[in-house]
Design a protein around this motif. Structure first.
Motif, PDB file in Angstrom:
ATOM      1  N   ARG A 179     -26.332  13.306  14.576  1.00  0.00           N
ATOM      2  CA  ARG A 179     -27.429  12.547  14.707  1.00  0.00           C
ATOM      3  C   ARG A 179     -27.086  11.367  13.790  1.00  0.00           C
ATOM      4  O   ARG A 179     -26.758  11.740  12.285  1.00  0.00           O
ATOM      5  CB  ARG A 179     -28.674  13.054  14.586  1.00  0.00           C
ATOM      6  N   PHE A 180     -27.003  10.029  14.274  1.00  0.00           N
ATOM      7  CA  PHE A 180     -27.087   8.863  13.190  1.00  0.00           C
ATOM      8  C   PHE A 180     -28.061   8.103  13.005  1.00  0.00           C
ATOM      9  O   PHE A 180     -28.865   8.222  13.784  1.00  0.00           O
ATOM     10  CB  PHE A 180     -25.849   8.022  13.662  1.00  0.00           C
ATOM     11  N   LEU A 181     -28.312   7.643  11.808  1.00  0.00           N
ATOM     12  CA  LEU A 181     -29.399   6.670  11.475  1.00  0.00           C
ATOM     13  C   LEU A 181     -29.101   5.335  12.133  1.00  0.00           C
ATOM     14  O   LEU A 181     -27.814   4.844  12.272  1.00  0.00           O
ATOM     15  CB  LEU A 181     -29.447   6.458  10.153  1.00  0.00           C
ATOM     16  N   THR A 182     -29.890   4.547  12.563  1.00  0.00           N
ATOM     17  CA  THR A 182     -29.789   3.163  13.194  1.00  0.00           C
ATOM     18  C   THR A 182     -30.410   2.179  12.668  1.00  0.00           C
ATOM     19  O   THR A 182     -31.432   2.285  11.360  1.00  0.00           O
ATOM     20  CB  THR A 182     -30.163   3.161  14.786  1.00  0.00           C
ATOM     21  N   SER A 183     -30.393   0.777  12.958  1.00  0.00           N
ATOM     22  CA  SER A 183     -30.617  -0.157  12.404  1.00  0.00           C
ATOM     23  C   SER A 183     -32.398  -0.449  12.748  1.00  0.00           C
ATOM     24  O   SER A 183     -32.957  -1.358  11.797  1.00  0.00           O
ATOM     25  CB  SER A 183     -30.089  -1.454  12.541  1.00  0.00           C
ATOM     26  N   VAL A 184     -32.803   0.579  13.576  1.00  0.00           N
ATOM     27  CA  VAL A 184     -34.205   0.557  13.901  1.00  0.00           C
ATOM     28  C   VAL A 184     -34.783   1.629  13.346  1.00  0.00           C
ATOM     29  O   VAL A 184     -34.636   2.835  13.561  1.00  0.00           O
ATOM     30  CB  VAL A 184     -34.486   0.732  15.482  1.00  0.00           C
TER      31      VAL A 184
ATOM     32  N   GLN B 288     -14.537  18.021   8.102  1.00  0.00           N
ATOM     33  CA  GLN B 288     -14.106  17.339   9.474  1.00  0.00           C
ATOM     34  C   GLN B 288     -15.386  16.597  10.097  1.00  0.00           C
ATOM     35  O   GLN B 288     -15.076  15.348  10.669  1.00  0.00           O
ATOM     36  CB  GLN B 288     -13.626  18.496  10.233  1.00  0.00           C
ATOM     37  N   THR B 289     -16.504  17.129  10.012  1.00  0.00           N
ATOM     38  CA  THR B 289     -17.752  16.387  10.722  1.00  0.00           C
ATOM     39  C   THR B 289     -18.078  15.323   9.967  1.00  0.00           C
ATOM     40  O   THR B 289     -18.459  14.296  10.600  1.00  0.00           O
ATOM     41  CB  THR B 289     -18.814  17.728  10.518  1.00  0.00           C
ATOM     42  N   ASN B 290     -17.820  15.396   8.344  1.00  0.00           N
ATOM     43  CA  ASN B 290     -18.246  14.172   7.848  1.00  0.00           C
ATOM     44  C   ASN B 290     -17.445  13.272   8.101  1.00  0.00           C
ATOM     45  O   ASN B 290     -17.862  11.813   7.967  1.00  0.00           O
ATOM     46  CB  ASN B 290     -18.279  14.481   6.125  1.00  0.00           C
ATOM     47  N   ALA B 291     -16.083  13.223   8.119  1.00  0.00           N
ATOM     48  CA  ALA B 291     -15.118  12.351   8.258  1.00  0.00           C
ATOM     49  C   ALA B 291     -15.146  11.722   9.722  1.00  0.00           C
ATOM     50  O   ALA B 291     -15.138  10.402  10.073  1.00  0.00           O
ATOM     51  CB  ALA B 291     -13.833  13.060   8.328  1.00  0.00           C
ATOM     52  N   LEU B 292     -15.465  12.500  10.737  1.00  0.00           N
ATOM     53  CA  LEU B 292     -15.493  12.005  12.013  1.00  0.00           C
ATOM     54  C   LEU B 292     -16.989  11.146  12.251  1.00  0.00           C
ATOM     55  O   LEU B 292     -16.886   9.860  12.570  1.00  0.00           O
ATOM     56  CB  LEU B 292     -15.722  13.262  13.015  1.00  0.00           C
ATOM     57  N   MET B 293     -17.978  11.556  11.528  1.00  0.00           N
ATOM     58  CA  MET B 293     -19.029  10.641  11.535  1.00  0.00           C
ATOM     59  C   MET B 293     -18.874   9.318  10.823  1.00  0.00           C
ATOM     60  O   MET B 293     -19.406   8.448  11.240  1.00  0.00           O
ATOM     61  CB  MET B 293     -20.358  11.338  10.758  1.00  0.00           C
ATOM     62  N   ASP B 294     -18.319   9.273   9.437  1.00  0.00           N
ATOM     63  CA  ASP B 294     -17.811   8.099   8.837  1.00  0.00           C
ATOM     64  C   ASP B 294     -17.020   7.562   9.772  1.00  0.00           C
ATOM     65  O   ASP B 294     -17.284   5.870   9.707  1.00  0.00           O
ATOM     66  CB  ASP B 294     -17.270   8.502   7.759  1.00  0.00           C
ATOM     67  N   LEU B 295     -16.190   7.744  10.447  1.00  0.00           N
ATOM     68  CA  LEU B 295     -15.220   7.100  11.210  1.00  0.00           C
ATOM     69  C   LEU B 295     -15.971   6.361  12.511  1.00  0.00           C
ATOM     70  O   LEU B 295     -15.854   5.257  12.950  1.00  0.00           O
ATOM     71  CB  LEU B 295     -14.251   7.882  11.880  1.00  0.00           C
ATOM     72  N   VAL B 296     -16.926   7.160  13.088  1.00  0.00           N
ATOM     73  CA  VAL B 296     -17.768   6.374  14.279  1.00  0.00           C
ATOM     74  C   VAL B 296     -18.610   5.482  13.640  1.00  0.00           C
ATOM     75  O   VAL B 296     -18.464   4.252  14.261  1.00  0.00           O
ATOM     76  CB  VAL B 296     -18.622   7.517  14.708  1.00  0.00           C
TER      77      VAL B 296
ATOM     78  N   LEU C 221     -25.292   1.610  14.207  1.00  0.00           N
ATOM     79  CA  LEU C 221     -25.384   3.134  13.519  1.00  0.00           C
ATOM     80  C   LEU C 221     -25.128   2.560  12.072  1.00  0.00           C
ATOM     81  O   LEU C 221     -24.058   2.002  11.552  1.00  0.00           O
ATOM     82  CB  LEU C 221     -24.143   3.672  14.130  1.00  0.00           C
ATOM     83  N   THR C 222     -25.967   3.198  11.190  1.00  0.00           N
ATOM     84  CA  THR C 222     -25.990   2.670   9.936  1.00  0.00           C
ATOM     85  C   THR C 222     -25.941   3.853   8.772  1.00  0.00           C
ATOM     86  O   THR C 222     -25.584   3.535   7.579  1.00  0.00           O
ATOM     87  CB  THR C 222     -27.373   2.014   9.464  1.00  0.00           C
ATOM     88  N   GLY C 223     -25.722   5.089   9.377  1.00  0.00           N
ATOM     89  CA  GLY C 223     -25.533   6.455   8.516  1.00  0.00           C
ATOM     90  C   GLY C 223     -25.786   7.467   9.085  1.00  0.00           C
ATOM     91  O   GLY C 223     -25.891   7.662  10.406  1.00  0.00           O
ATOM     92  N   LYS C 224     -25.458   8.806   8.334  1.00  0.00           N
ATOM     93  CA  LYS C 224     -25.448   9.796   8.908  1.00  0.00           C
ATOM     94  C   LYS C 224     -26.840  10.650   8.515  1.00  0.00           C
ATOM     95  O   LYS C 224     -27.462  10.586   7.722  1.00  0.00           O
ATOM     96  CB  LYS C 224     -24.562  10.761   8.337  1.00  0.00           C
ATOM     97  N   LYS C 225     -27.494  11.232   9.723  1.00  0.00           N
ATOM     98  CA  LYS C 225     -28.762  11.731   9.767  1.00  0.00           C
ATOM     99  C   LYS C 225     -28.552  13.322   9.529  1.00  0.00           C
ATOM    100  O   LYS C 225     -28.985  13.956   8.574  1.00  0.00           O
ATOM    101  CB  LYS C 225     -29.595  11.493  11.010  1.00  0.00           C
ATOM    102  N   ASP C 226     -27.812  13.828  10.445  1.00  0.00           N
ATOM    103  CA  ASP C 226     -27.403  15.511  10.418  1.00  0.00           C
ATOM    104  C   ASP C 226     -26.703  15.842  11.503  1.00  0.00           C
ATOM    105  O   ASP C 226     -26.245  14.933  12.408  1.00  0.00           O
ATOM    106  CB  ASP C 226     -28.803  16.239  10.490  1.00  0.00           C
ATOM    107  N   ALA C 227     -26.121  17.045  11.394  1.00  0.00           N
ATOM    108  CA  ALA C 227     -25.028  17.346  12.359  1.00  0.00           C
ATOM    109  C   ALA C 227     -25.124  19.086  12.635  1.00  0.00           C
ATOM    110  O   ALA C 227     -25.652  19.873  11.513  1.00  0.00           O
ATOM    111  CB  ALA C 227     -23.816  17.274  11.682  1.00  0.00           C
ATOM    112  N   LYS C 228     -25.100  19.639  13.564  1.00  0.00           N
ATOM    113  CA  LYS C 228     -25.056  20.831  13.810  1.00  0.00           C
ATOM    114  C   LYS C 228     -24.153  21.489  14.877  1.00  0.00           C
ATOM    115  O   LYS C 228     -23.709  20.621  15.961  1.00  0.00           O
ATOM    116  CB  LYS C 228     -26.569  21.728  14.058  1.00  0.00           C
TER     117      LYS C 228
END
Length: 78
Positions: A7-12, A38-46, A59-66
């Motif tokens: 899940r990613f943070l967004t501009s809204v 690996q998950t953090n790297a993928l999220m940063d790339l996205v 998409l402005t940031g990382k919220k969480d992953a599972k």
């Protein structure tokens, strides 16, 4: 079936964008082997590539992953 749900943070404010990757890597016992790094790297790339359009904005940031593991068992029907 195993999948990675990010899940990613967004501009809204208060809105999120969810991205799921099905059939992630597993070991010989079927245990997921995707790491936090690996998950953090993928999220940063996205986020950096800005390739997904979201109704909730950029998409402005990382919220969480599972990692979600679904197990299926047949039920005998008489």
């Amino acid at each position: 079936m195993n999948k990675l749900v990010m899940r990613f943070l967004t501009s809204v404010e208060g809105k999120y964008f969810t991205l799921a990757v099905d059939d992630i890597k597993v070991d010989e016992k079927g245990v997921p082997t995707v790491t936090s790094a690996q998950t953090n790297a993928l999220m940063d790339l996205v986020i950096a590539k800005d390739i997904f359009a979201s109704a909730s904005g950029k998409l402005t940031g990382k919220k969480d992953a599972k990692i979600v593991v679904t197990d299926t068992n047949e039920v005998e029907i008489a």
